[in-house]
Structures are given as structure tokens and as C-alpha cells.
Write a protein that holds these residues in place. Sequence first.
Motif, PDB file in Angstrom:
ATOM      1  N   ASN A   1      23.162   0.452 -25.106  1.00 57.10           N
ATOM      2  CA  ASN A   1      23.145   0.174 -23.663  1.00 57.10           C
ATOM      3  C   ASN A   1      21.822  -0.457 -23.244  1.00 57.10           C
ATOM      4  N   LEU A   2      20.745   0.009 -23.848  1.00 62.44           N
ATOM      5  CA  LEU A   2      19.430  -0.552 -23.554  1.00 62.44           C
ATOM      6  C   LEU A   2      19.367  -2.019 -23.970  1.00 62.44           C
ATOM      7  N   LEU A   3      19.774  -2.309 -25.202  1.00 65.00           N
ATOM      8  CA  LEU A   3      19.665  -3.666 -25.728  1.00 65.00           C
ATOM      9  C   LEU A   3      20.563  -4.649 -24.990  1.00 65.00           C
ATOM     10  N   GLN A   4      21.691  -4.151 -24.465  1.00 58.67           N
ATOM     11  CA  GLN A   4      22.621  -5.027 -23.780  1.00 58.67           C
ATOM     12  C   GLN A   4      22.020  -5.641 -22.524  1.00 58.67           C
ATOM     13  N   SER A   5      21.042  -4.971 -21.944  1.00 60.65           N
ATOM     14  CA  SER A   5      20.449  -5.453 -20.694  1.00 60.65           C
ATOM     15  C   SER A   5      19.078  -6.096 -20.895  1.00 60.65           C
ATOM     16  N   LYS A   6      18.655  -6.264 -22.142  1.00 62.59           N
ATOM     17  CA  LYS A   6      17.324  -6.797 -22.400  1.00 62.59           C
ATOM     18  C   LYS A   6      17.385  -8.122 -23.159  1.00 62.59           C
ATOM     19  N   TYR A   7      16.367  -8.945 -22.932  1.00 61.01           N
ATOM     20  CA  TYR A   7      16.290 -10.255 -23.568  1.00 61.01           C
ATOM     21  C   TYR A   7      14.900 -10.503 -24.171  1.00 61.01           C
ATOM     22  N   ASP A   8      14.030  -9.495 -24.156  1.00 63.33           N
ATOM     23  CA  ASP A   8      12.643  -9.728 -24.554  1.00 63.33           C
ATOM     24  C   ASP A   8      12.365  -9.413 -26.024  1.00 63.33           C
ATOM     25  N   ARG A   9      13.336  -8.838 -26.743  1.00 65.21           N
ATOM     26  CA  ARG A   9      13.229  -8.515 -28.181  1.00 65.21           C
ATOM     27  C   ARG A   9      12.210  -7.402 -28.469  1.00 65.21           C
ATOM     28  N   GLU A  10      11.633  -6.800 -27.432  1.00 64.75           N
ATOM     29  CA  GLU A  10      10.559  -5.828 -27.642  1.00 64.75           C
ATOM     30  C   GLU A  10      11.025  -4.613 -28.439  1.00 64.75           C
ATOM     31  N   THR A  11      12.165  -4.037 -28.058  1.00 62.99           N
ATOM     32  CA  THR A  11      12.658  -2.849 -28.747  1.00 62.99           C
ATOM     33  C   THR A  11      13.035  -3.171 -30.184  1.00 62.99           C
ATOM     34  N   LEU A  12      13.674  -4.310 -30.396  1.00 63.31           N
ATOM     35  CA  LEU A  12      14.017  -4.732 -31.759  1.00 63.31           C
ATOM     36  C   LEU A  12      12.759  -4.890 -32.604  1.00 63.31           C
ATOM     37  N   MET A  13      11.744  -5.506 -32.041  1.00 61.36           N
ATOM     38  CA  MET A  13      10.498  -5.718 -32.760  1.00 61.36           C
ATOM     39  C   MET A  13       9.847  -4.389 -33.112  1.00 61.36           C
ATOM     40  N   ALA A  14       9.900  -3.427 -32.186  1.00 59.94           N
ATOM     41  CA  ALA A  14       9.255  -2.135 -32.415  1.00 59.94           C
ATOM     42  C   ALA A  14       9.973  -1.333 -33.492  1.00 59.94           C
ATOM     43  N   VAL A  15      11.313  -1.278 -33.419  1.00 63.02           N
ATOM     44  CA  VAL A  15      12.072  -0.475 -34.387  1.00 63.02           C
ATOM     45  C   VAL A  15      12.052  -1.111 -35.771  1.00 63.02           C
ATOM     46  N   LEU A  16      12.272  -2.424 -35.841  1.00 65.51           N
ATOM     47  CA  LEU A  16      12.361  -3.110 -37.131  1.00 65.51           C
ATOM     48  C   LEU A  16      11.000  -3.523 -37.682  1.00 65.51           C
ATOM     49  N   GLN A  17       9.944  -3.323 -36.905  1.00 68.10           N
ATOM     50  CA  GLN A  17       8.589  -3.695 -37.323  1.00 68.10           C
ATOM     51  C   GLN A  17       8.505  -5.177 -37.685  1.00 68.10           C
ATOM     52  N   LEU A  18       9.051  -5.983 -36.809  1.00 74.96           N
ATOM     53  CA  LEU A  18       9.056  -7.425 -36.993  1.00 74.96           C
ATOM     54  C   LEU A  18       8.403  -8.092 -35.796  1.00 74.96           C
ATOM     55  N   GLU A  19       7.874  -9.272 -36.009  1.00 77.41           N
ATOM     56  CA  GLU A  19       7.396 -10.092 -34.916  1.00 77.41           C
ATOM     57  C   GLU A  19       8.554 -10.948 -34.404  1.00 77.41           C
ATOM     58  N   ARG A  20       8.408 -11.474 -33.201  1.00 76.63           N
ATOM     59  CA  ARG A  20       9.488 -12.303 -32.644  1.00 76.63           C
ATOM     60  C   ARG A  20       9.765 -13.505 -33.529  1.00 76.63           C
ATOM     61  N   ILE A  21       8.724 -14.074 -34.097  1.00 76.84           N
ATOM     62  CA  ILE A  21       8.911 -15.234 -34.961  1.00 76.84           C
ATOM     63  C   ILE A  21       9.736 -14.872 -36.199  1.00 76.84           C
ATOM     64  N   ASP A  22       9.608 -13.611 -36.664  1.00 77.43           N
ATOM     65  CA  ASP A  22      10.401 -13.159 -37.807  1.00 77.43           C
ATOM     66  C   ASP A  22      11.873 -13.064 -37.437  1.00 77.43           C
ATOM     67  N   ILE A  23      12.160 -12.538 -36.239  1.00 77.29           N
ATOM     68  CA  ILE A  23      13.548 -12.432 -35.787  1.00 77.29           C
ATOM     69  C   ILE A  23      14.170 -13.812 -35.663  1.00 77.29           C
ATOM     70  N   ASP A  24      13.429 -14.757 -35.077  1.00 76.00           N
ATOM     71  CA  ASP A  24      13.938 -16.119 -34.952  1.00 76.00           C
ATOM     72  C   ASP A  24      14.178 -16.736 -36.322  1.00 76.00           C
ATOM     73  N   GLU A  25      13.306 -16.435 -37.279  1.00 76.81           N
ATOM     74  CA  GLU A  25      13.449 -16.981 -38.632  1.00 76.81           C
ATOM     75  C   GLU A  25      14.708 -16.444 -39.306  1.00 76.81           C
ATOM     76  N   ILE A  26      14.961 -15.137 -39.149  1.00 76.67           N
ATOM     77  CA  ILE A  26      16.160 -14.541 -39.735  1.00 76.67           C
ATOM     78  C   ILE A  26      17.416 -15.215 -39.183  1.00 76.67           C
ATOM     79  N   LEU A  27      17.481 -15.355 -37.859  1.00 78.86           N
ATOM     80  CA  LEU A  27      18.660 -15.960 -37.242  1.00 78.86           C
ATOM     81  C   LEU A  27      18.803 -17.422 -37.641  1.00 78.86           C
TER      82      LEU A  27
END
Length: 254
Positions: A192-218
Motif C-alpha cells: 500500500n505504501l509503494l503504490q502511492s509513492k514515486y520517489d524510490r526511497e523505500t525500495l532503495m532503503a530495503v534493497l540497499q540500492l541507489e536510484r541509478i542501480d534500480i534504473d540500471e536493473i530495469l
Amino acid sequence: MKNSILLIAFLFIALNSFAQDQNIIKGTVMNDADDKLLENVNIVNLNQVIGTTTNEKGEFTLSAAVNDTLFFSYLGFKSLRVRVTNDWLRFGDIKVKMTELGIALEEVVIKPVELTGYVEIDAKLIPIYDNYRYRISGLSTGYEGGSNQPGAVSKVLSSIFNPADFLYHVFGKRPRQMKKLRKMKEDDEIRNLLQSKYDRETLMAVLQLERIDIDEILNKCSYSKDFIRTANDLQILDAISGCYEEYKILNRDK
């Protein structure tokens, strides 16, 4: 018989130790500027990958152990990480204060699509998004080519024949973080939290990734730039999770 008694004693000690480590902690979240109670603040235990939100009085309860890290996020406020300590457990309810961000919105000009009424002309004015998905037999999800991914098909085919070269350096070096993907998807509060967010902050915190890493994976999973730019955090989580499952299938026989 003696060995059985020792085994039972060992299990009892282990279960007792686990029970002591797990605690239901309580707290109250407030605005640091005026001590106003903050409702609907999102809190995620980064170690156990479980979440909750504050009630109308700013209060929350969450399962945690000593040294777990809690991640607090709230729209318009600076995100905060708080370590669970023995003092927290000893004194019970603690107050967590979040700092409000000063956000200056710049002027944004929205240019509408002005149609003329002539099909031949209007067809050239309307933007077209060519984000196709390619499906491979045997895999649960497909790949998104997108207008910015002209080599998507060849990339997908190369991933079948050379799976290690395609995604190993993305997922293979982060096995611990990737294991948290399923836990995040199973926790309703986090979804529910992630559905309303667009900043990637929670994903970055849990997965220990930087935003650039998430973009690279996708990007390496052949998602278009339009999807990466506009998707909410839950869509990003599902995309990364789906790509990781495909990666495991391709590497199953290695």
C-alpha cells in the motif's frame, strides 16, 4: 535418551532466545517544528521487511529486535532511519521527530495538444508511445521494448543464450537484497505504501540500492524509459521481482 534430552533443552533455549529477541515496540511520530502529531507516517523495518503506519494520534506499533533499523517516510518530510536500541525496549514508547522539507515549486508550463480537425494533420500531432512487450514461451512475464529500446529483442534473445552475461552482475552480486523482494510483495502495508509513492526511497532503503542501480536493473530487463520514469514504486517492485524470477529460471541449470 541422553541425546534426546540435550536436543530438547537446546531447542527450548533457542526458542526462548528468539522470543526475547522479538519485541513489539511502540512510538509516536511528531513534527519537529511544532510537535504536531503526524498521521499516516509510513514505517518499515528494513531488517524484517515488515511495515506499518501511524494512527490519528501519531502512534505506531511494530515487531522489531534490538539493532533493527526502522525507516520513516512521510510526504513533505525528510525520511529518517532509527535504530532499535535496548533503551527503546526498556523505556517503552519513544517520540520520533521528523523534519519538514521546504519545497519550492518552479513554474511548469503544460502545452496541450491542439487538434485541427483534419485527420492527416492531427495524426502527426498526437504523441505515440511505442512501449511494446515481448513474451517468451516458458517465462511468466515479458520484456518491454519501448521506443528507446530498439535492441530489446536481440537483448532478450542474448539473455537466453548467455544468461550470466545479461543479468549476473545485476542480481548475482546482491543475493541477500534480492531475497527481500518476496517479503516486500507479501506485506500489505508495504505494498500500500509503494503504490502511492514515486520517489524510490523505500525500495532503495530495503534493497540497499541507489536510484541509478534500480534504473540500471530495469534498463537491462528491457523496460522502456517511459515506464522507468512514470511507474509508481509498487510497479517498479513488481518489475524488478519479475525480472529476478526470470533470471533465476535462466540460471537454474547452471
